[in-house]
Write an enzyme that holds these catalytic residues in place. Sequence first.
Site, PDB file in Angstrom:
ATOM      1  CE  LYS A  35      36.301  35.085  35.090  1.00 38.89           C
ATOM      2  NZ  LYS A  35      35.285  34.625  33.515  1.00 38.89           N
ATOM      3  CE  LYS A  61      36.823  38.959  35.000  1.00 38.18           C
ATOM      4  NZ  LYS A  61      35.802  38.946  34.170  1.00 38.18           N
TER       5      LYS A  61
END
Length: 325
Positions: A196, A249
């Site tokens: 992330k 992500k």
Amino acid sequence: MTKASFRRHRRLRRTAGIRSSVRETHLHTSDFIYPVFVKEGSGIKNAVPSMPGVYQWSLDRLNEEVDEVVDLGIETMIVFGVPAEKDEVGSSAYDPNGIVQKGIRQIKERYPDMTVIADTCLCQFTDHGHCGVVENGEIVNDDSLTLLARAAVSQAEAGADIIAPSNMMDGFVAAIREGLDEAGYENIPIMSYAVKYASAFYGPFRDAAHSSPKSGDRKTYQMDPANRMEALREADSDVEEGADFLIVKPALSYLDIIREVRDRHPYPVVAYNVSGEYSMVKAAAENGWVDEKAIVLEKLTSMKRAGADLILTYHAKDAVRWLNG
């Protein structure tokens, strides 16, 4: 140059039927995870201004959204919560009667076969907006793990099929795995936000979830967008700690990372098509600058082609309608 001295690749593109028969990557309804934002209160269907078509739902209206998702054939949802009150340790994140827990119970009671994922973080629930405990301006790693494990267990107790921790604290998968196992939830898988990035693409989500940090940023725990090898180390750690799925992500600017994680680990890879990626397309489409259907399906196909097994996307409902004609 003779006709035999070059290859005629266009032969396989000549008709729609031929193109379809040799297409390598296909999108299916079962590929999509649809996000829903559940908010304390009643009579609420709040449009998120920066995310056209996305709403915050109170529990008394949540079935409107869930029924539509089920009617479309989407099989998996992820629940994000918007609490009524926040405090410095995000206590409503692990409250058995917190908004995420109540949303999970309601969905599972109405549709037991729906796969419900719980987003496991503190940022929506803390008054400072960070994903962990803050002391003297520092996000404290290990104390945060205890609270995240408590949140995961409470979400499993509420009926979550999958726990998806998104906080990027070191050791969060190990802590949550231990907490789930000790509570008797050893069969509940963890869909880790393994990679992330501290991305500029998250702004609209923070409008939807009311989760912007009150001070500072998240660069001390989310990853530098310039780093590739670090992403692989993060994924390796989460696999070692017991992750069952690996999320990358954002997705669109990190297709290379999706491919590398896919090639490195024999675990399901999830592409998170984040809010900023969604909103840019919506804004361009509303201005007539792009063909929304064509660009969304191309974008989602690129994520699948890069190696994603699943795609978490706000486009899911539209994409399914388009795929079904």
